[in-house]
Design a protein around this motif. Sequence first.
Motif, PDB file in Angstrom:
ATOM      1  N   VAL A   1       4.526   1.504   2.214  1.00 42.33           N
ATOM      2  CA  VAL A   1       5.423   2.449   2.064  1.00 42.33           C
ATOM      3  C   VAL A   1       4.926   3.714   2.112  1.00 42.33           C
ATOM      4  O   VAL A   1       4.074   4.034   1.581  1.00 42.33           O
ATOM      5  N   ALA A   2       6.007   4.526   2.820  1.00 39.69           N
ATOM      6  CA  ALA A   2       5.399   6.120   2.986  1.00 39.69           C
ATOM      7  C   ALA A   2       6.681   7.084   2.410  1.00 39.69           C
ATOM      8  O   ALA A   2       7.580   7.253   3.002  1.00 39.69           O
TER       9      ALA A   2
ATOM     10  N   ALA B   1      10.636   6.322   3.013  1.00 39.68           N
ATOM     11  CA  ALA B   1      11.581   6.818   1.802  1.00 39.68           C
ATOM     12  C   ALA B   1      11.637   8.182   1.568  1.00 39.68           C
ATOM     13  O   ALA B   1      11.021   8.363   0.822  1.00 39.68           O
ATOM     14  N   THR B   2      12.317   8.912   2.639  1.00 41.71           N
ATOM     15  CA  THR B   2      12.052  10.276   2.648  1.00 41.71           C
ATOM     16  C   THR B   2      13.335  11.336   2.524  1.00 41.71           C
ATOM     17  O   THR B   2      13.140  12.514   2.791  1.00 41.71           O
TER      18      THR B   2
ATOM     19  N   ILE C   1       0.786  -1.194   0.147  1.00 45.23           N
ATOM     20  CA  ILE C   1       0.094   0.142  -0.141  1.00 45.23           C
ATOM     21  C   ILE C   1       0.769   1.299  -0.167  1.00 45.23           C
ATOM     22  O   ILE C   1       1.841   1.336   0.587  1.00 45.23           O
ATOM     23  N   VAL C   2       0.409   2.129  -0.854  1.00 46.58           N
ATOM     24  CA  VAL C   2       1.434   3.527  -0.835  1.00 46.58           C
ATOM     25  C   VAL C   2       0.805   4.467  -0.062  1.00 46.58           C
ATOM     26  O   VAL C   2      -0.476   5.032  -0.378  1.00 46.58           O
TER      27      VAL C   2
ATOM     28  N   LEU D   1      -4.148   4.403   6.276  1.00 53.29           N
ATOM     29  CA  LEU D   1      -3.441   3.400   5.295  1.00 53.29           C
ATOM     30  C   LEU D   1      -2.437   2.573   6.188  1.00 53.29           C
ATOM     31  O   LEU D   1      -2.342   1.326   6.127  1.00 53.29           O
ATOM     32  N   ILE D   2      -1.780   3.346   7.055  1.00 52.75           N
ATOM     33  CA  ILE D   2      -0.753   2.852   7.842  1.00 52.75           C
ATOM     34  C   ILE D   2      -1.437   1.784   8.742  1.00 52.75           C
ATOM     35  O   ILE D   2      -1.029   0.646   9.083  1.00 52.75           O
ATOM     36  N   GLY D   3      -2.517   2.271   9.211  1.00 56.19           N
ATOM     37  CA  GLY D   3      -3.435   1.188  10.269  1.00 56.19           C
ATOM     38  C   GLY D   3      -4.095   0.275   9.566  1.00 56.19           C
ATOM     39  O   GLY D   3      -4.034  -0.977  10.203  1.00 56.19           O
TER      40      GLY D   3
END
Length: 279
Positions: A211-212, A271-272, A167-168, A190-192
């Motif tokens: 992925v964030a 990925a920041t 999930i993005v 989405l993280i949840g």
Amino acid sequence: MHRNFFSVLRQKDAIFQGFRMASTSSIQGKLSGKVAIVTASTEGIGLAIARRLGQDGASVMVSSRKQDNVSRTVEQLKSENLQVEGMVCHVGKAEDRTSLIQQTVSKFGGLDFVVSNAAANPAFGPILDTPESAWDKIFETNVKATFFLIKEAVPHMEKRGGGSVVIVSSFAGYTPMEFLGPYSVSKTALIGMTKALVPQLSTMNIRVNCVAPGIIKTKFSEQLWKTSAVKDMLMQMIPMKRIGEPSEISGLVSFLCSDDASYITGETTLATGGIPGRL
Ligand code: NAP
């Protein structure tokens, strides 16, 4: 006469062999034999993910809302010798999601990976000014569509003995951006959701990760990196002092799909370029 006949046969065989190698050479890789769906994959991060999964050996169904974009992308990726098909899928439309899954299975014979990448953001401004219609649109597209796409894909992945869902989300899911309030909250959801799916999907040997990305150079984030005052402000936030490229997200997604990530599930990876998300 005989020698001639056999040398023609050998020549033909060599040509066929060469053709076979040329037509499959691009699909030898860690994801060989696997089938992937990537939503919103005719531009930006989704396109980079589709390309990378293809380069790593998967057969990929690309999709987005507009047929022209789909046709252009399929033509481009096929010209790179990748195994792709494409179709229109507006993720907010249930019938589009269903036919995306059905056509993928019928074209490629099964389904192993789902990458839910589509998102909408119709609202920019103070959170208290956000109309209900914008909340509905953001949650329909970013959250509900992701869940129902996964729910419908899961039985096909189970039939293959397992699979991987990615999930993005966004770094904004951890640190809400002031003028992107509802969008940020949808990315937190989405993280949840990633964590909430783990118990049931694990029983089917399906891993689910998230992925964030930070600020990545795409149309979606254009307003952030095109205006020099905003860009200067962003650079203060990013320890690596540069905007990311879509290809800097796609390798991570390919890793999460692959067997190299066989014991990783329920995780969100940032990925920041160093923008902090959490400890
Ligand atoms: P982008 O470059 O603007 O690409 C958008 C893609 O989505 C296009 O292929 C578009 O094609 C398709 N699309 C838009 N709405 C759709 C829908 N409802 N259904 C299906 N396809 C749709 O966007 P991006 O920056 O790559 O963003 C991709 C994901 O990364 C999003 O989830 C976004 O939230 C996330 N993200 C981006 C950044 C960033 O800085 N760029 C940062 C963090 C997270 P059509 O017009 O043909 O539909």
